[in-house]
Scaffold this motif. Structure first.
Motif, short mmCIF file in Angstrom:
data_model
loop_
_atom_site.label_atom_id
_atom_site.label_comp_id
_atom_site.label_asym_id
_atom_site.label_seq_id
_atom_site.Cartn_x
_atom_site.Cartn_y
_atom_site.Cartn_z
N GLY A 266 -8.45 4.33 13.18
CA GLY A 266 -7.00 4.25 13.00
C GLY A 266 -6.56 3.22 11.98
O GLY A 266 -5.39 2.89 11.90
N ALA A 267 -7.51 2.69 11.22
CA ALA A 267 -7.19 1.67 10.22
C ALA A 267 -8.29 1.65 9.16
O ALA A 267 -9.41 2.10 9.40
CB ALA A 267 -7.06 0.30 10.87
N ILE A 268 -7.94 1.10 7.99
CA ILE A 268 -8.90 0.91 6.91
C ILE A 268 -8.84 -0.56 6.52
O ILE A 268 -7.80 -1.04 6.07
CB ILE A 268 -8.57 1.80 5.70
N SER A 269 -9.96 -1.24 6.70
CA SER A 269 -10.02 -2.67 6.40
C SER A 269 -10.49 -2.90 4.96
O SER A 269 -10.97 -1.98 4.29
CB SER A 269 -10.98 -3.37 7.36
N LEU A 270 -10.42 -4.14 4.53
CA LEU A 270 -10.94 -4.50 3.23
C LEU A 270 -12.44 -4.21 3.15
O LEU A 270 -12.92 -3.71 2.14
CB LEU A 270 -10.67 -5.98 2.93
N GLU A 271 -13.16 -4.47 4.21
CA GLU A 271 -14.60 -4.18 4.23
C GLU A 271 -14.85 -2.68 4.12
O GLU A 271 -15.81 -2.26 3.47
CB GLU A 271 -15.26 -4.73 5.50
N ASP A 272 -14.00 -1.88 4.72
CA ASP A 272 -14.13 -0.43 4.59
C ASP A 272 -13.94 0.01 3.14
O ASP A 272 -14.67 0.87 2.64
CB ASP A 272 -13.11 0.29 5.48
N VAL A 273 -12.98 -0.58 2.46
CA VAL A 273 -12.73 -0.25 1.05
C VAL A 273 -13.93 -0.65 0.20
O VAL A 273 -14.35 0.10 -0.68
CB VAL A 273 -11.44 -0.93 0.54
N ARG A 274 -14.48 -1.81 0.50
CA ARG A 274 -15.68 -2.23 -0.23
C ARG A 274 -16.83 -1.26 -0.01
O ARG A 274 -17.57 -0.93 -0.94
CB ARG A 274 -16.08 -3.64 0.20
N GLU A 275 -16.99 -0.79 1.23
CA GLU A 275 -18.04 0.21 1.52
C GLU A 275 -17.78 1.50 0.75
O GLU A 275 -18.71 2.08 0.17
CB GLU A 275 -18.08 0.50 3.03
N LEU A 276 -16.54 1.94 0.73
CA LEU A 276 -16.18 3.15 0.01
C LEU A 276 -16.56 3.01 -1.46
O LEU A 276 -17.16 3.91 -2.04
CB LEU A 276 -14.68 3.42 0.16
N HIS A 277 -16.21 1.89 -2.05
CA HIS A 277 -16.46 1.66 -3.47
C HIS A 277 -17.95 1.48 -3.79
O HIS A 277 -18.44 2.02 -4.77
CB HIS A 277 -15.67 0.43 -3.92
N ARG A 278 -18.64 0.74 -2.97
CA ARG A 278 -20.04 0.39 -3.27
C ARG A 278 -21.05 1.42 -2.82
O ARG A 278 -22.06 1.66 -3.50
CB ARG A 278 -20.39 -0.95 -2.63
N ALA A 279 -20.82 2.03 -1.65
CA ALA A 279 -21.85 2.88 -1.06
C ALA A 279 -21.47 4.35 -0.99
O ALA A 279 -22.31 5.22 -1.21
CB ALA A 279 -22.20 2.37 0.34
N VAL A 280 -20.24 4.64 -0.67
CA VAL A 280 -19.84 6.03 -0.45
C VAL A 280 -19.56 6.74 -1.78
O VAL A 280 -20.08 7.84 -2.03
CB VAL A 280 -18.62 6.13 0.49
N LEU A 281 -18.75 6.14 -2.63
CA LEU A 281 -18.40 6.74 -3.93
C LEU A 281 -18.58 5.70 -5.04
O LEU A 281 -17.61 5.31 -5.71
CB LEU A 281 -16.96 7.25 -3.92
N PRO A 282 -19.81 5.25 -5.26
CA PRO A 282 -20.03 4.20 -6.26
C PRO A 282 -19.67 4.63 -7.68
O PRO A 282 -19.38 3.78 -8.53
CB PRO A 282 -21.52 3.89 -6.14
N ASP A 283 -19.66 5.92 -7.95
CA ASP A 283 -19.29 6.44 -9.27
C ASP A 283 -17.84 6.90 -9.31
O ASP A 283 -17.42 7.56 -10.27
CB ASP A 283 -20.21 7.60 -9.66
N GLY A 284 -17.08 6.58 -8.27
CA GLY A 284 -15.69 7.02 -8.21
C GLY A 284 -15.60 8.47 -7.78
O GLY A 284 -16.57 9.07 -7.31
N LEU A 285 -14.44 9.05 -7.94
CA LEU A 285 -14.22 10.44 -7.57
C LEU A 285 -14.94 11.35 -8.56
O LEU A 285 -14.88 11.13 -9.77
CB LEU A 285 -12.72 10.76 -7.57
N THR A 286 -15.59 12.38 -8.03
CA THR A 286 -16.32 13.30 -8.90
C THR A 286 -15.79 14.73 -8.83
O THR A 286 -16.22 15.57 -9.62
CB THR A 286 -17.82 13.30 -8.57
N CYS A 287 -14.89 14.99 -7.89
CA CYS A 287 -14.32 16.33 -7.79
C CYS A 287 -12.97 16.26 -7.08
O CYS A 287 -12.64 15.28 -6.42
CB CYS A 287 -15.27 17.28 -7.05
N ARG A 288 -12.21 17.31 -7.23
CA ARG A 288 -10.88 17.36 -6.62
C ARG A 288 -10.94 17.32 -5.09
O ARG A 288 -10.04 16.77 -4.45
CB ARG A 288 -10.15 18.63 -7.08
#
Length: 149
Positions: A17-39
């Motif tokens: 139910g929330a997105i923390s700063l650590e979650d954003v870091r995980e998104l950027h570093r591990a989940v989508l390290p190359d950014g968005l790749t598709c719509r």
């Protein structure tokens, strides 16, 4: 195609139910390290933005920057928002109810960054920002980019 780690990330954020700063870091570093790749990835994150009202400000900043990078520089024609991309962004960000504050900012930033913009996105950005604080400034800025293009 959505990667499994993005789906897992979104599921965890919905459950929390929330997105923390650590979650954003995980998104950027591990989940989508190359950014968005598709719509589809962008659409999933637009939905997450809509579903989670308690998100660290870093999530909005990351989503805005990533969407601008993808829509303006990753889609073809590079640097230009054509009708197809404009309609996709307007529909995805608006979701039939109007965009979130982040969605409205995405529209403005895409218009600002692109060399040329389809009128549909300019119109959407103008409409989306009429309800935001300082809408007059955003409208004037959008119009100045539209005239320059």
């Amino acid at each position: 195609m959505i990667n499994a780690s993005l789906q897992h990330f979104c599921n965890r954020m919905i459950a929390a139910g929330a997105i923390s700063l650590e979650d954003v870091r995980e998104l950027h570093r591990a989940v989508l390290p190359d950014g968005l790749t598709c719509r589809e990835e962008a659409d999933m994150l637009f939905g997450l933005d809509r579903a989670i009202p308690r998100a660290d400000a870093a999530f909005a900043e990351w989503l805005i920057a990533s969407t601008v990078d993808f829509a303006v520089w990753g889609e073809r024609p590079t640097g230009h928002i054509d009708a197809d991309t404009a309609h996709w962004l307007a529909a995805s960000l608006g979701c039939g109810r109007g965009p979130t504050a982040t969605g409205a900012r995405i529209a403005v930033e895409v218009v600002r960054e692109a060399e040329t913009n389809d009128p549909a996105l300019i119109s959407f950005a103008l409409q989306a920002n009429r309800t935001r604080a300082g809408a007059e400034d955003a409208i004037e800025e959008i119009l100045s980019y539209a005239v320059a293009a």
